[in-house]
Design a protein around this motif. Structure first.
Motif, PDB file in Angstrom:
ATOM      1  N   GLY A 112     -13.605   8.973  -9.505  1.00 24.80           N
ATOM      2  CA  GLY A 112     -13.923   9.528  -7.797  1.00 24.80           C
ATOM      3  C   GLY A 112     -12.636  10.536  -7.621  1.00 24.80           C
ATOM      4  O   GLY A 112     -11.656  10.725  -8.342  1.00 24.80           O
ATOM      5  N   GLU A 113     -12.666  10.730  -6.383  1.00 19.05           N
ATOM      6  CA  GLU A 113     -11.689  11.701  -5.819  1.00 19.05           C
ATOM      7  C   GLU A 113     -10.577  10.993  -5.585  1.00 19.05           C
ATOM      8  O   GLU A 113     -10.442   9.917  -4.837  1.00 19.05           O
ATOM      9  N   CYS A 114      -9.338  11.249  -6.033  1.00 18.08           N
ATOM     10  CA  CYS A 114      -8.104  10.646  -5.872  1.00 18.08           C
ATOM     11  C   CYS A 114      -6.857  11.501  -6.578  1.00 18.08           C
ATOM     12  O   CYS A 114      -7.138  12.441  -6.915  1.00 18.08           O
ATOM     13  N   ILE A 115      -5.618  10.991  -5.887  1.00 18.62           N
ATOM     14  CA  ILE A 115      -4.662  11.635  -6.495  1.00 18.62           C
ATOM     15  C   ILE A 115      -4.398  11.010  -7.809  1.00 18.62           C
ATOM     16  O   ILE A 115      -3.984   9.852  -7.943  1.00 18.62           O
ATOM     17  N   LYS A 116      -4.018  11.858  -8.726  1.00 17.92           N
ATOM     18  CA  LYS A 116      -3.664  11.132 -10.244  1.00 17.92           C
ATOM     19  C   LYS A 116      -2.208  11.118 -10.209  1.00 17.92           C
ATOM     20  O   LYS A 116      -1.488  12.135 -10.167  1.00 17.92           O
ATOM     21  N   TYR A 117      -1.719   9.782 -10.615  1.00 16.63           N
ATOM     22  CA  TYR A 117      -0.309   9.637 -10.695  1.00 16.63           C
ATOM     23  C   TYR A 117       0.087   9.464 -12.307  1.00 16.63           C
ATOM     24  O   TYR A 117      -0.562   8.560 -12.812  1.00 16.63           O
ATOM     25  N   PRO A 118       1.005  10.165 -13.041  1.00 14.91           N
ATOM     26  CA  PRO A 118       2.069  10.839 -12.396  1.00 14.91           C
ATOM     27  C   PRO A 118       1.664  12.190 -12.321  1.00 14.91           C
ATOM     28  O   PRO A 118       2.754  13.203 -11.643  1.00 14.91           O
ATOM     29  N   GLU A 119       0.776  12.834 -12.683  1.00 16.97           N
ATOM     30  CA  GLU A 119       0.462  14.241 -12.889  1.00 16.97           C
ATOM     31  C   GLU A 119       0.536  14.893 -11.467  1.00 16.97           C
ATOM     32  O   GLU A 119       0.863  16.130 -11.260  1.00 16.97           O
ATOM     33  N   GLU A 120      -0.118  14.388 -10.627  1.00 18.91           N
ATOM     34  CA  GLU A 120      -0.135  14.969  -9.133  1.00 18.91           C
ATOM     35  C   GLU A 120       0.893  14.231  -8.104  1.00 18.91           C
ATOM     36  O   GLU A 120       0.783  14.276  -6.860  1.00 18.91           O
ATOM     37  N   PHE A 121       1.928  13.834  -8.716  1.00 11.69           N
ATOM     38  CA  PHE A 121       3.148  12.999  -7.839  1.00 11.69           C
ATOM     39  C   PHE A 121       3.544  13.881  -6.707  1.00 11.69           C
ATOM     40  O   PHE A 121       3.759  13.628  -5.543  1.00 11.69           O
ATOM     41  N   ASN A 122       3.653  15.413  -6.979  1.00  9.01           N
ATOM     42  CA  ASN A 122       4.003  16.236  -5.769  1.00  9.01           C
ATOM     43  C   ASN A 122       3.082  16.328  -4.637  1.00  9.01           C
ATOM     44  O   ASN A 122       3.439  16.537  -3.541  1.00  9.01           O
ATOM     45  N   ILE A 164       5.716   3.981  -8.173  1.00 14.19           N
ATOM     46  CA  ILE A 164       5.356   5.069  -7.493  1.00 14.19           C
ATOM     47  C   ILE A 164       6.539   5.012  -6.373  1.00 14.19           C
ATOM     48  O   ILE A 164       6.989   6.155  -5.987  1.00 14.19           O
ATOM     49  N   ILE A 165       6.433   3.924  -5.528  1.00 16.38           N
ATOM     50  CA  ILE A 165       7.516   3.992  -4.712  1.00 16.38           C
ATOM     51  C   ILE A 165       9.018   3.910  -5.014  1.00 16.38           C
ATOM     52  O   ILE A 165       9.733   4.917  -4.290  1.00 16.38           O
ATOM     53  N   SER A 166       9.272   3.630  -6.056  1.00 14.10           N
ATOM     54  CA  SER A 166      10.412   3.636  -6.726  1.00 14.10           C
ATOM     55  C   SER A 166      10.864   5.297  -6.989  1.00 14.10           C
ATOM     56  O   SER A 166      11.886   5.931  -6.821  1.00 14.10           O
ATOM     57  N   ASN A 167       9.813   5.776  -7.487  1.00 14.54           N
ATOM     58  CA  ASN A 167      10.024   7.608  -7.741  1.00 14.54           C
ATOM     59  C   ASN A 167      10.161   8.135  -6.583  1.00 14.54           C
ATOM     60  O   ASN A 167      10.766   9.289  -6.400  1.00 14.54           O
ATOM     61  N   ILE A 168       9.127   7.863  -5.619  1.00 18.44           N
ATOM     62  CA  ILE A 168       9.323   8.526  -4.327  1.00 18.44           C
ATOM     63  C   ILE A 168      10.906   8.470  -3.756  1.00 18.44           C
ATOM     64  O   ILE A 168      11.366   9.545  -3.197  1.00 18.44           O
ATOM     65  N   ILE A 169      11.248   7.276  -3.771  1.00 17.82           N
ATOM     66  CA  ILE A 169      12.715   7.127  -3.228  1.00 17.82           C
ATOM     67  C   ILE A 169      13.757   7.975  -3.973  1.00 17.82           C
ATOM     68  O   ILE A 169      14.498   8.508  -3.447  1.00 17.82           O
ATOM     69  N   SER A 170      13.451   8.003  -5.372  1.00 17.54           N
ATOM     70  CA  SER A 170      14.473   8.602  -6.019  1.00 17.54           C
ATOM     71  C   SER A 170      14.269  10.182  -5.610  1.00 17.54           C
ATOM     72  O   SER A 170      15.291  10.999  -5.865  1.00 17.54           O
ATOM     73  N   ASP A 226      -6.072   5.698   3.820  1.00 14.37           N
ATOM     74  CA  ASP A 226      -6.097   7.125   4.096  1.00 14.37           C
ATOM     75  C   ASP A 226      -5.967   8.009   2.644  1.00 14.37           C
ATOM     76  O   ASP A 226      -6.966   8.903   2.703  1.00 14.37           O
ATOM     77  N   TYR A 227      -5.428   7.465   1.564  1.00 12.89           N
ATOM     78  CA  TYR A 227      -5.334   8.183   0.616  1.00 12.89           C
ATOM     79  C   TYR A 227      -5.542   7.225  -0.560  1.00 12.89           C
ATOM     80  O   TYR A 227      -5.156   6.099  -0.673  1.00 12.89           O
ATOM     81  N   LEU A 228      -6.040   7.734  -1.824  1.00  9.97           N
ATOM     82  CA  LEU A 228      -6.161   6.687  -2.934  1.00  9.97           C
ATOM     83  C   LEU A 228      -5.412   7.403  -4.053  1.00  9.97           C
ATOM     84  O   LEU A 228      -5.552   8.584  -4.491  1.00  9.97           O
ATOM     85  N   ILE A 229      -4.738   6.700  -4.786  1.00 11.41           N
ATOM     86  CA  ILE A 229      -3.800   7.027  -5.854  1.00 11.41           C
ATOM     87  C   ILE A 229      -4.268   6.118  -7.163  1.00 11.41           C
ATOM     88  O   ILE A 229      -4.499   4.938  -7.125  1.00 11.41           O
ATOM     89  N   LYS A 230      -4.705   6.979  -8.319  1.00 12.03           N
ATOM     90  CA  LYS A 230      -5.079   6.332  -9.504  1.00 12.03           C
ATOM     91  C   LYS A 230      -3.876   6.501 -10.398  1.00 12.03           C
ATOM     92  O   LYS A 230      -3.198   7.649 -10.989  1.00 12.03           O
ATOM     93  N   ALA A 231      -3.167   5.450 -10.675  1.00 14.82           N
ATOM     94  CA  ALA A 231      -1.921   5.479 -11.857  1.00 14.82           C
ATOM     95  C   ALA A 231      -2.407   4.630 -12.960  1.00 14.82           C
ATOM     96  O   ALA A 231      -2.216   5.279 -13.867  1.00 14.82           O
ATOM     97  N   ASN A 232      -2.689   3.351 -12.815  1.00 16.65           N
ATOM     98  CA  ASN A 232      -2.998   2.433 -14.144  1.00 16.65           C
ATOM     99  C   ASN A 232      -4.409   2.323 -14.349  1.00 16.65           C
ATOM    100  O   ASN A 232      -4.821   1.810 -15.323  1.00 16.65           O
ATOM    101  N   ASN A 233      -5.448   2.698 -13.484  1.00 20.18           N
ATOM    102  CA  ASN A 233      -6.844   2.568 -13.657  1.00 20.18           C
ATOM    103  C   ASN A 233      -7.359   3.567 -14.483  1.00 20.18           C
ATOM    104  O   ASN A 233      -7.029   4.854 -14.264  1.00 20.18           O
ATOM    105  N   ARG A 234      -8.023   3.265 -15.574  1.00 23.30           N
ATOM    106  CA  ARG A 234      -8.571   4.068 -16.681  1.00 23.30           C
ATOM    107  C   ARG A 234     -10.149   4.444 -16.354  1.00 23.30           C
ATOM    108  O   ARG A 234     -10.434   5.627 -17.141  1.00 23.30           O
ATOM    109  N   THR A 235     -10.763   3.830 -15.538  1.00 18.01           N
ATOM    110  CA  THR A 235     -11.902   3.968 -15.448  1.00 18.01           C
ATOM    111  C   THR A 235     -12.614   4.802 -14.200  1.00 18.01           C
ATOM    112  O   THR A 235     -13.599   5.395 -14.305  1.00 18.01           O
ATOM    113  N   TYR A 236     -11.786   4.925 -13.168  1.00 15.81           N
ATOM    114  CA  TYR A 236     -12.171   5.306 -11.919  1.00 15.81           C
ATOM    115  C   TYR A 236     -12.354   7.009 -11.959  1.00 15.81           C
ATOM    116  O   TYR A 236     -11.436   7.392 -12.726  1.00 15.81           O
TER     117      TYR A 236
END
Length: 152
Positions: free
Chosen positions: A133-143, A17-23, A121-131
């Motif tokens: 709840g409310e979160c930012i889904k990565y990579p779909e919601e990267f913006n 995620i950080i690498s993609n943000i930097i890019s 402050d924010y929750l991102i779900k990238a590799n977790n397949r079971t959660y």
């Protein structure tokens, strides 16, 4: 100065995620990156090369100067505030780890759900397949992540 910390369990997706943000942002702003390394077993250079050898010999400060960049290693613990305060040419800091750093906006990158108890402050779900709840889904919601960083 904008400061954001991305933390979570191993293999949760923090580095990706950080690498993609930097890019995404590097053309429009100067970005600093600070990595929390939980051990001292690191080297500035490849094993047995010059800067590696000088660090192993006991040099206090090591620089590697290349045509387009400078690498630096200091043989002492440095406080995050020291780095941020003395680095005036950076627009935004992205930190990997440092979940307890109160001056940053915290993004929990969810791997192990036990981490949900950690203040964030924010929750991102990238590799977790079971959660579910409310979160930012990565990579779909990267913006959404980019928007939070830009609006802070």
């Amino acid at each position: 100065m904008k400061i954001f910390s991305f933390f979570g369990s191993s293999s949760s997706g923090k580095t990706t995620i950080i690498s993609n943000i930097i890019s995404q942002l590097s053309g429009s702003m100067t970005i600093g990156y600070i990595k929390n390394i939980p051990h001292d077993n690191i080297s500035l250079d490849t094993e047995h090369k010059d800067t590696w050898q000088m660090e192993k010999a006991g040099a206090y400060r090591i620089y590697g100067l290349a045509p387009g960049r400078t690498y630096s290693m200091l043989r002492r613990k440095t406080d995050i505030d020291d780095i941020i305060t003395n680095d005036n040419d950076v627009d935004i800091y992205l930190m990997e780890g440092f979940r307890g750093y109160s001056k940053s906006t915290g993004f929990l990158v969810l791997g192990n759900e036990d981490y949900l108890t950690i203040r964030h402050d924010y929750l991102i779900k990238a590799n977790n397949r079971t959660y579910t709840g409310e979160c930012i889904k990565y990579p779909e919601e990267f913006n959404k992540i980019i928007g939070i960083l830009m609006d802070a």
